[in-house]
Motif scaffolding. Structure first.
Motif, short mmCIF file in Angstrom:
data_model
loop_
_atom_site.label_atom_id
_atom_site.label_comp_id
_atom_site.label_asym_id
_atom_site.label_seq_id
_atom_site.Cartn_x
_atom_site.Cartn_y
_atom_site.Cartn_z
N ILE A 105 -4.05 -7.50 0.98
CA ILE A 105 -3.43 -8.14 -0.19
C ILE A 105 -3.67 -7.30 -1.43
O ILE A 105 -2.76 -7.06 -2.23
CB ILE A 105 -3.98 -9.57 -0.38
N ASP A 106 -4.90 -6.80 -1.59
CA ASP A 106 -5.22 -5.99 -2.76
C ASP A 106 -4.43 -4.68 -2.75
O ASP A 106 -3.90 -4.26 -3.78
CB ASP A 106 -6.72 -5.71 -2.81
N PHE A 107 -4.35 -4.03 -1.57
CA PHE A 107 -3.52 -2.82 -1.46
C PHE A 107 -2.08 -3.12 -1.83
O PHE A 107 -1.44 -2.35 -2.55
CB PHE A 107 -3.57 -2.25 -0.03
N ALA A 108 -1.55 -4.23 -1.32
CA ALA A 108 -0.15 -4.59 -1.60
C ALA A 108 0.08 -4.84 -3.08
O ALA A 108 1.12 -4.44 -3.62
CB ALA A 108 0.24 -5.81 -0.77
N LEU A 109 -0.88 -5.48 -3.73
CA LEU A 109 -0.75 -5.69 -5.18
C LEU A 109 -0.67 -4.37 -5.93
O LEU A 109 0.09 -4.23 -6.89
CB LEU A 109 -1.93 -6.52 -5.70
N ARG A 110 -1.45 -3.39 -5.49
CA ARG A 110 -1.42 -2.08 -6.15
C ARG A 110 -0.20 -1.26 -5.74
O ARG A 110 0.30 -0.45 -6.51
CB ARG A 110 -2.71 -1.31 -5.87
N ALA A 111 0.30 -1.49 -4.52
CA ALA A 111 1.45 -0.72 -4.02
C ALA A 111 2.78 -1.22 -4.58
O ALA A 111 3.64 -0.41 -4.93
CB ALA A 111 1.49 -0.77 -2.50
N PHE A 112 2.93 -2.53 -4.68
CA PHE A 112 4.23 -3.10 -4.98
C PHE A 112 4.34 -3.77 -6.35
O PHE A 112 5.40 -4.30 -6.70
CB PHE A 112 4.64 -4.08 -3.87
N THR A 113 3.23 -3.79 -7.09
CA THR A 113 3.25 -4.34 -8.45
C THR A 113 2.48 -3.37 -9.36
O THR A 113 2.05 -2.31 -8.92
CB THR A 113 2.59 -5.74 -8.52
N SER A 114 2.26 -3.80 -10.56
CA SER A 114 1.49 -2.97 -11.50
C SER A 114 0.01 -2.92 -11.12
O SER A 114 -0.74 -2.12 -11.65
CB SER A 114 1.62 -3.51 -12.92
N GLY A 115 -0.40 -3.81 -10.23
CA GLY A 115 -1.81 -3.86 -9.85
C GLY A 115 -2.66 -4.70 -10.78
O GLY A 115 -3.87 -4.75 -10.64
N HIS A 116 -2.01 -5.37 -11.71
CA HIS A 116 -2.73 -6.17 -12.71
C HIS A 116 -3.63 -7.22 -12.06
O HIS A 116 -4.71 -7.51 -12.56
CB HIS A 116 -1.74 -6.82 -13.66
#
Length: 155
Positions: free
Chosen positions: A51-62
């Motif tokens: 989930i954390d990787f996906a947040l950084r991959a597909f969003t700003s990672g905020h």
């Protein structure tokens, strides 16, 4: 001059920049979470890491907890920012998402040997990024993705 055996590594390029120090700390946290998951044969830490990787991959990672912890560590350690291209880090995060989901699946179904191999690959990639600031995502992009993109252009 390049010899025929030398490979020119080409990464995706963007105008966005990220702090390399944050990326390196993220890599060491990834090693810790993956090692914990591996030692205790648990799938849930890998799900959280995915989930954390996906947040950084597909969003700003905020909303990435690991990115937030890494930023806090950089602040506490008073490290000077080292801006680097964000695109290779995003690409590596996509690969990390796929790999961590695979590890979670393999662990969940008790395919221990395969989970161990995949975890070892993730730990090795994270170690190379964290210790040497060398992104294996760029090498994968050059060796796998770029030839596919070139074939698409030709056809």
């Amino acid at each position: 001059m390049n010899s025929s055996k030398e490979i020119n590594i080409i990464c995706p390029v963007s105008e966005s920049r990220v702090d390399e120090n944050i990326s390196r700390i993220v890599a060491f946290i990834t090693i810790g979470v993956t090692g914990y998951s591996l030692v205790f044969n648990l799938a849930w830490p890998m799900c959280l890491l995915a989930i954390d990787f996906a947040l950084r991959a597909f969003t700003s990672g905020h909303w990435s907890v690991i990115k937030w912890l890494s930023k806090a560590a950089v602040f506490i350690l008073n490290l000077d920012a080292k801006p680097v291209d964000a695109a290779p880090k995003k690409f590596a995060a996509v690969l990390g998402t796929v790999l961590t989901l695979s590890i979670a699946f393999l662990t969940l179904y008790q395919w221990t040997l395969y989970a161990f191999v995949a975890s070892t690959i993730l730990i090795a990639c994270a170690f190379i990024e964290g210790a040497f600031a060398f992104c294996l995502g760029c090498a994968v992009f050059t060796s796998v993705v770029k030839p596919i993109l070139l074939l698409r252009k030709i056809t």
